[in-house]
Enzyme design. Sequence first.
Site, short mmCIF file in Angstrom:
data_model
loop_
_atom_site.label_atom_id
_atom_site.label_comp_id
_atom_site.label_asym_id
_atom_site.label_seq_id
_atom_site.Cartn_x
_atom_site.Cartn_y
_atom_site.Cartn_z
N TYR A 53 0.95 -1.28 0.35
CA TYR A 53 0.36 0.24 -0.19
C TYR A 53 0.62 1.32 0.20
O TYR A 53 2.10 1.72 0.80
CB TYR A 53 -1.42 -0.01 1.49
N GLU A 55 -0.36 4.60 -0.68
CA GLU A 55 -0.88 5.67 -1.12
C GLU A 55 -0.11 7.67 -0.46
O GLU A 55 0.53 7.45 0.59
CB GLU A 55 -2.59 6.46 0.11
N ASP A 199 -5.78 13.80 -25.15
CA ASP A 199 -5.48 12.10 -25.09
C ASP A 199 -4.56 11.45 -26.05
O ASP A 199 -4.94 10.73 -26.71
CB ASP A 199 -6.37 11.78 -24.62
N THR A 225 -3.02 6.02 -22.55
CA THR A 225 -2.46 4.87 -21.73
C THR A 225 -1.45 4.24 -21.63
O THR A 225 -0.36 4.73 -22.70
CB THR A 225 -3.53 3.57 -22.38
N LYS A 228 -0.61 0.72 -24.83
CA LYS A 228 -0.86 0.52 -26.37
C LYS A 228 0.10 0.50 -27.33
O LYS A 228 1.31 -0.25 -26.99
CB LYS A 228 -2.16 1.30 -26.72
N ARG A 234 -1.21 -2.65 -19.03
CA ARG A 234 -2.45 -1.79 -18.33
C ARG A 234 -2.63 -0.99 -17.63
O ARG A 234 -1.50 -1.15 -16.42
CB ARG A 234 -3.27 -2.87 -18.40
N1 PLP Z 1 -8.33 7.49 -24.04
C1 PLP Z 1 -8.28 6.64 -25.54
C2 PLP Z 1 -8.08 7.38 -26.56
C3 PLP Z 1 -9.07 5.81 -25.78
O1 PLP Z 1 -8.55 4.92 -26.91
C4 PLP Z 1 -9.01 4.48 -24.49
C5 PLP Z 1 -8.86 2.95 -25.07
O2 PLP Z 1 -9.21 2.28 -25.19
C6 PLP Z 1 -8.89 5.27 -23.01
C7 PLP Z 1 -9.02 6.51 -22.91
C8 PLP Z 1 -9.44 3.99 -22.01
O3 PLP Z 1 -8.20 3.46 -21.81
P1 PLP Z 1 -8.26 1.78 -20.80
O4 PLP Z 1 -9.16 1.43 -21.03
O5 PLP Z 1 -7.23 1.80 -20.00
O6 PLP Z 1 -9.40 2.80 -19.94
#
Ligand code: PLP
Length: 422
Positions: A53, A55, A199, A225, A228, A234
Site C-alpha cells: 500500500y 497512498e 489524450d 494509456t 497500446k 495496462r
Molecule cells: N483514451 C483513448 C483515446 C482510448 O482509446 C482508450 C482505450 O481504448 C482509453 C482512453 C481508455 O483506456 P482504458 O481502457 O485503460 O481505460
Amino acid sequence: MNHQNLYRTDPEIAGVLRGELTRQRGCIELIASENHTSLSVMEAMGSTLTNKYAEGYPGKRYYGGCQKVDMAEELARTRACKLFGAAAANVQPHSGCQANQAVYQALLNPGDKIMGMSLADGGHLSHGAAFNASGKFYDSVFYGVDAKTERIDMDAVRDRALAEKPALIIAGASAYPRIIDFAAFADIAHEVGAYLMVDMAHIAGLVAGGAHPSPVPYADIVTSTSHKTLRGPRGGLMVTKDPEIAAKYDKAIFPGTQGGPLMHVIAAKAVALREAMQPEFKEYAHQIVKNCAAMAQALAEGGLRLVSGGTDNHLCLVDLSPAGVTGIEVEQLLEGIGITANKNAIPNDPLPTNVTSGIRLGTAAMTTRGFDEAEARRLGQIIVEAIDKREDGSVLRDLTTEIDEMLVKHPLYPELGTHPYS
Ligand code: PLP
C-alpha cells in the site's frame, strides 16, 4: 514466469494463462489498441510490489515501508518526463479512463462544458459520451470529422468552440488514422479561453519514438494509456509542461479518484518507459507506421475503402460496405484464419455498433513481433482475399496455412519455450 506455484495451487487459472499464451502465439494481433509487452515488463508486474500500500506520492505517503516503491515511482515519473519532454508526470492512474476522469476533476467543476471528438467519428467514450461519467457530470458537446474528407476540419472545430465556449477541449481519438494538429487545437483553446487536454493513448508509442508530433508542447495536460503503442503494462499516465496543473492533477488522482496506487504496475511502467528511450524503440515506432501504410495500400488496391483515404499512424479504418460484408462478419472471418481484429463503426455508419460497417486494423503488435513492410502488405492482400473468397473453404484453409507460416517465422515469447508451466 514458469508459474509452477500457480499450477500447484490453482490449475484452472494456470490453464487460462497457458491457454492465453497459446492464443497470442497462434494469431496475428491487429487490434490497434493491443501489443505484446516485454517479459521484463511482465516480471515487474508479477512481483512483490503488488503487496504494498502506498497512498500518496514518493516521500509523502500515508503508509510506512515505502522506501523501495518510492524509488520505483520516482523512476517512472522521471522517465516519463524525460521521454515526453514534460516538466511533471503522474504514473498512478489505474487506466486511461481514470487518467481522463482526473483531468476533469482537477480542472473543472461538475456541469462545466467539455468538447471532445464524438464517439461515432472515432473519439473515446471517456471524452464526454452520455453514458460515461464524463458525459453525466459534465455538459459535453462534440466535434467530428468532415463528411467528405473524413478528417478533423480545424475550421469546423474552431466554429464549434466559438459557439459553445467549452471550459476544456479534448483532442485525441481511438479510431482516427490521421495526424492530429495539436498546434491548431491549442490556438483554438487559447482563443476561447479553454484548457486543452490531449489524450494520446493510441499514439503514445509513436510520439515517444518520434513517429508522430508530440502534443506536450501544445497541450495544458496530456493523458495516455501505457499499454497500446507505448507497449507497457495496462494502465494510465499523465504528463504536462505545467507544474501548477500537475499539482492539481496529483490531488485529483489521490485522494480525488483513487486510493492506493498499483505499485507493481508502476514499476512495470518504469520498465516500459526505459525501453521506450532505447534506439530500437524509435525503429519500432517508425516501422509501425511503415507497416500500416503498406497494409493499407494493399487493402485499397484490393478494392476496400479506407476511411479518410489512408493512414498516417498505426491504424487504418476500413469501410467494408463496398465488399458487402459487415464488421462483425469480417472480425469472425479473420479470427477463423488466425488474425485478431475488431469491428468498428465508420463515420456516419448506418449499422449498429454491435454490427458496424468497418473494421479497425493496427500494426503495433505485429511490428513488435518483427513483421516488416512486405509482410504487412501481404497481410493486407490476405485480408482482401479472405473477404472476397469468404465462401471458399479451400482458399481460407490456404490462407490459414500462410498465416501459420508467418507466425512460425516470428515466434512470440520464444524465451518461454514450450515448458508445461510457461
Ligand atoms: N483514451 C483513448 C483515446 C482510448 O482509446 C482508450 C482505450 O481504448 C482509453 C482512453 C481508455 O483506456 P482504458 O481502457 O485503460 O481505460
